[in-house]
Design an enzyme around this catalytic site. Structure first.
Site, mmCIF file in Angstrom:
data_model
loop_
_atom_site.group_PDB
_atom_site.id
_atom_site.type_symbol
_atom_site.label_atom_id
_atom_site.label_comp_id
_atom_site.label_asym_id
_atom_site.label_seq_id
_atom_site.Cartn_x
_atom_site.Cartn_y
_atom_site.Cartn_z
ATOM 1 N N LYS A 43 2.896 4.866 -4.602
ATOM 2 C CA LYS A 43 2.394 4.574 -5.928
ATOM 3 C C LYS A 43 1.522 3.325 -5.950
ATOM 4 O O LYS A 43 0.733 3.120 -6.858
ATOM 5 C CB LYS A 43 3.575 4.315 -6.896
ATOM 6 C CG LYS A 43 4.542 5.417 -7.092
ATOM 7 C CD LYS A 43 5.588 4.920 -8.137
ATOM 8 C CE LYS A 43 6.883 5.612 -7.995
ATOM 9 N NZ LYS A 43 7.911 5.010 -8.901
ATOM 10 N N GLY A 44 1.704 2.449 -4.981
ATOM 11 C CA GLY A 44 1.132 1.103 -5.030
ATOM 12 C C GLY A 44 -0.368 1.050 -5.272
ATOM 13 O O GLY A 44 -0.881 0.069 -5.805
ATOM 14 N N ASP A 100 -3.131 0.252 -0.670
ATOM 15 C CA ASP A 100 -3.035 -1.077 -1.277
ATOM 16 C C ASP A 100 -2.859 -2.149 -0.202
ATOM 17 O O ASP A 100 -3.602 -3.128 -0.158
ATOM 18 C CB ASP A 100 -1.906 -1.140 -2.326
ATOM 19 C CG ASP A 100 -0.584 -0.562 -1.810
ATOM 20 O OD1 ASP A 100 -0.517 -0.145 -0.635
ATOM 21 O OD2 ASP A 100 0.391 -0.534 -2.578
ATOM 22 N N ASP A 103 0.988 -3.018 6.361
ATOM 23 C CA ASP A 103 1.933 -3.985 6.922
ATOM 24 C C ASP A 103 2.183 -3.603 8.393
ATOM 25 O O ASP A 103 1.406 -3.973 9.268
ATOM 26 C CB ASP A 103 3.195 -3.934 6.055
ATOM 27 C CG ASP A 103 4.257 -4.935 6.448
ATOM 28 O OD1 ASP A 103 3.987 -5.781 7.300
ATOM 29 O OD2 ASP A 103 5.381 -4.863 5.910
ATOM 30 N N ASP A 159 4.976 -3.182 -6.110
ATOM 31 C CA ASP A 159 6.257 -3.406 -6.778
ATOM 32 C C ASP A 159 7.224 -4.219 -5.930
ATOM 33 O O ASP A 159 7.081 -4.336 -4.714
ATOM 34 C CB ASP A 159 6.928 -2.058 -7.076
ATOM 35 C CG ASP A 159 7.527 -1.426 -5.805
ATOM 36 O OD1 ASP A 159 6.783 -1.265 -4.830
ATOM 37 O OD2 ASP A 159 8.739 -1.141 -5.804
HETATM 38 P P1 5GP Z 1 3.643 -0.099 6.426
HETATM 39 O O1 5GP Z 1 4.665 -1.041 6.962
HETATM 40 O O2 5GP Z 1 3.949 1.335 6.804
HETATM 41 O O3 5GP Z 1 2.250 -0.514 6.808
HETATM 42 O O4 5GP Z 1 3.722 -0.178 4.853
HETATM 43 C C1 5GP Z 1 4.625 0.624 4.159
HETATM 44 C C2 5GP Z 1 4.366 0.539 2.666
HETATM 45 O O5 5GP Z 1 4.981 -0.637 2.218
HETATM 46 C C3 5GP Z 1 2.908 0.457 2.258
HETATM 47 O O6 5GP Z 1 2.450 1.691 1.776
HETATM 48 C C4 5GP Z 1 2.883 -0.569 1.180
HETATM 49 O O7 5GP Z 1 2.681 0.051 -0.065
HETATM 50 C C5 5GP Z 1 4.251 -1.204 1.222
HETATM 51 N N1 5GP Z 1 4.149 -2.653 1.455
HETATM 52 C C6 5GP Z 1 3.800 -3.291 2.584
HETATM 53 N N2 5GP Z 1 3.822 -4.622 2.410
HETATM 54 C C7 5GP Z 1 4.169 -4.818 1.107
HETATM 55 C C8 5GP Z 1 4.332 -5.990 0.291
HETATM 56 O O8 5GP Z 1 4.155 -7.150 0.693
HETATM 57 N N3 5GP Z 1 4.705 -5.765 -1.010
HETATM 58 C C9 5GP Z 1 4.904 -4.518 -1.513
HETATM 59 N N4 5GP Z 1 5.263 -4.424 -2.801
HETATM 60 N N5 5GP Z 1 4.740 -3.400 -0.778
HETATM 61 C C10 5GP Z 1 4.379 -3.555 0.518
HETATM 62 MG MG MG Z 2 1.623 1.808 -0.441
#
Ligand code: 5GP
Ligand code: MG
Length: 175
Positions: A43-44, A100, A103, A159
């Site tokens: 949703k982000g 968005d 990470d 969020d």
């Molecule tokens: P990944 O670790 O797979 O790159 O990220 C997983 C999901 O976690 C992403 O789609 C992103 O929306 C969410 N995410 C990553 N870092 C943050 C953060 O600092 N804050 C929030 N609210 N969501 C995050």
């Molecule tokens: Mg996301």
């Protein structure tokens, strides 16, 4: 999560707006004649996507996909699943994935792999924020917005336990 974390602004709405304008200009240069499909990861991404597409003045389509990896906690589970898939074919189309924040990279790496199998004409990635310190999957972000520190960010669609998506600025929480 602490019930009363302190909130600090990392990027103001003005800083976000100029980053979105810059990304929109770069995307326009490369996609104005391609009728691309922009695929946002819910949703982000919903606020970033809404701001971005209103700055793109050429034919395009908007799609969303819902993936899950984090669950309700803050650590990625390392497993990704499609919670809600695409409603249109992407074969031979120019596809731009919109995220968005990246990470570990696990979510986007999964989606890129999933989409590649559908044989799009091209496949690129735009992310408003890049948090490179925790990357586990190497990724090329074709249209990067901000590089951010290893902090948990909320606001502008992001969020913390489903709260804070409505904040106009991007903030971090101090516990
Ligand atoms: P990944 O670790 O797979 O790159 O990220 C997983 C999901 O976690 C992403 O789609 C992103 O929306 C969410 N995410 C990553 N870092 C943050 C953060 O600092 N804050 C929030 N609210 N969501 C995050
Ligand atoms: Mg996301």
């Amino acid at each position: 999560m602490n019930s009363h974390p302190e909130r600090h602004t990392l990027f103001t709405r003005e800083q976000i707006e100029s980053a979105v304008n810059r990304l929109a200009a770069e995307i326009t240069q490369n996609y104005r004649d391609k009728n691309p499909i922009l695929i946002g990861i819910l949703k982000g991404v919903f606020i970033f996507m809404a701001d971005l597409v209103r700055r793109l003045d050429f034919p395009l389509e908007v799609e969303f996909i819902r993936l899950s990896s984090y669950g309700s906690g803050r650590q990625t589970s390392g497993r990704v699943k499609v919670v809600q898939g695409l409603s249109c074919p992407v074969k031979d189309r120019h596809v731009l994935v919109i995220e968005d924040i990246i990470d570990t990279g696990i979510t986007v790496a999964f989606l890129i792999n999933y989409l590649e199998k559908k044989k799009p004409a091209s496949l690129k990635l735009c992310a408003l924020m890049d948090k490179p310190s925790r990357r586990r999957k190497p990724l090329k972000i074709d249209y990067p917005g901000f590089t951010v520190p290893d902090k948990f960010l909320v606001g502008y669609g992001l969020d913390g336990d489903e709260q804070y998506r409505n904040l106009p600025d991007i903030c971090y929480l101090e516990e």
